[in-house]
Design a protein around this motif. Structure first.
Motif: not given
Lengths: 115, 113
Positions: A34, A36, A44, A46, A49, A92, A99-103, A105, B32, B34, B36, B44, B94, B96, B104
């Motif tokens: 991604m 941003y 940020p 988007l 991506y 990611l 549905s969860y993913g860790k970004l 940066f 979801n 978050y 930061y 971040l 997040e 879908g 954000f």
């Protein structure tokens, strides 16, 4: 070694220039890439991506991913003063059907486009 | 469309005081969420995430805690602020069943004196 390294800049270019922003990453499990844009005192936003190697275009912006080199870039054509902002790459890992993913940066590149 | 509300936009607090930052979202359900933190000139850092009401995961040990009392509400708290808690706090969502990148809010700038 950081998982994501971003050229910190700052970068100052004249209006109309082509801008290249770059990040490298170390984890080959990274799946989505991604970019941003963050204006001062804002969250940020988007820009683009992608998940595959190659180029993706959206107007004046092109995102490029090279998974073999673990390198991603954002190109801005015909840059405008309104493009002046901090640009953050984000990667990611393990989207994996959940549905969860860790970004993760990069630290951001400050871009100034002067008239 | 999805909207993220964060307040306050700016906050100045003395060391040792409590903290409560709120994030509410509109236009979606079961997101979801978050929290930061962004230090000056830095990327971040993920603090907490939540996949549902009452479900909180912490990414780094720290002086902060998070709660999710409702589906579209996420709260960041501290009982006693430290100088090192200063920063720009951002809430993201997040949604879908297929991957969509996080969006954000406009953040809260917290200064500790």
């Amino acid at each position: 070694q950081k998982e994501v390294e971003q050229d910190p800049g700052p970068l100052s270019v004249p209006e109309g220039a082509i801008v290249s922003l770059n990040c490298t990453y170390s984890n080959s499990a990274f799946q989505y890439f991604m970019w941003y844009r963050q204006y001062s005192r804002k969250g940020p936003e988007l820009l683009m991506y992608t998940y595959s190697s190659g180029n993706k275009e959206d107007g004046r912006f092109t995102a490029q991913v090279d998974k073999s080199s673990k390198y991603i870039s954002l190109f801005i054509r015909d840059s405008q003063p309104s493009d002046s902002a901090t640009y953050l790459c984000a990667i990611l890992s393990n989207a994996g059907g959940t549905s969860y993913g860790k970004l993760t940066f990069g630290q951001g590149t400050i871009l100034t486009v002067h008239p | 469309s999805q909207t993220i509300h964060q307040w306050p936009a700016t906050l100045v607090q003395p060391v040792g005081s409590p903290l409560s930052l709120e994030c509410t979202v509109e236009g979606t359900s079961n997101p979801n969420l978050y929290w930061y933190r962004q230090a000056a000139g830095r990327g971040l850092q993920l603090l907490f995430y939540s996949v549902g009401i009452g479900q909180i995961s912490s990414e780094v040990p720290q002086n902060l805690s998070a709660s999710r009392p409702q589906d579209r509400q996420f709260i960041l708290s501290s009982k006693k602020l430290l100088l090192s808690d200063s920063g720009f706090y951002l809430c993201a969502l997040e949604t879908g069943s297929s991957y969509q990148p996080q969006h954000f809010g406009d953040g809260t700038r917290l200064s500790i004196l």
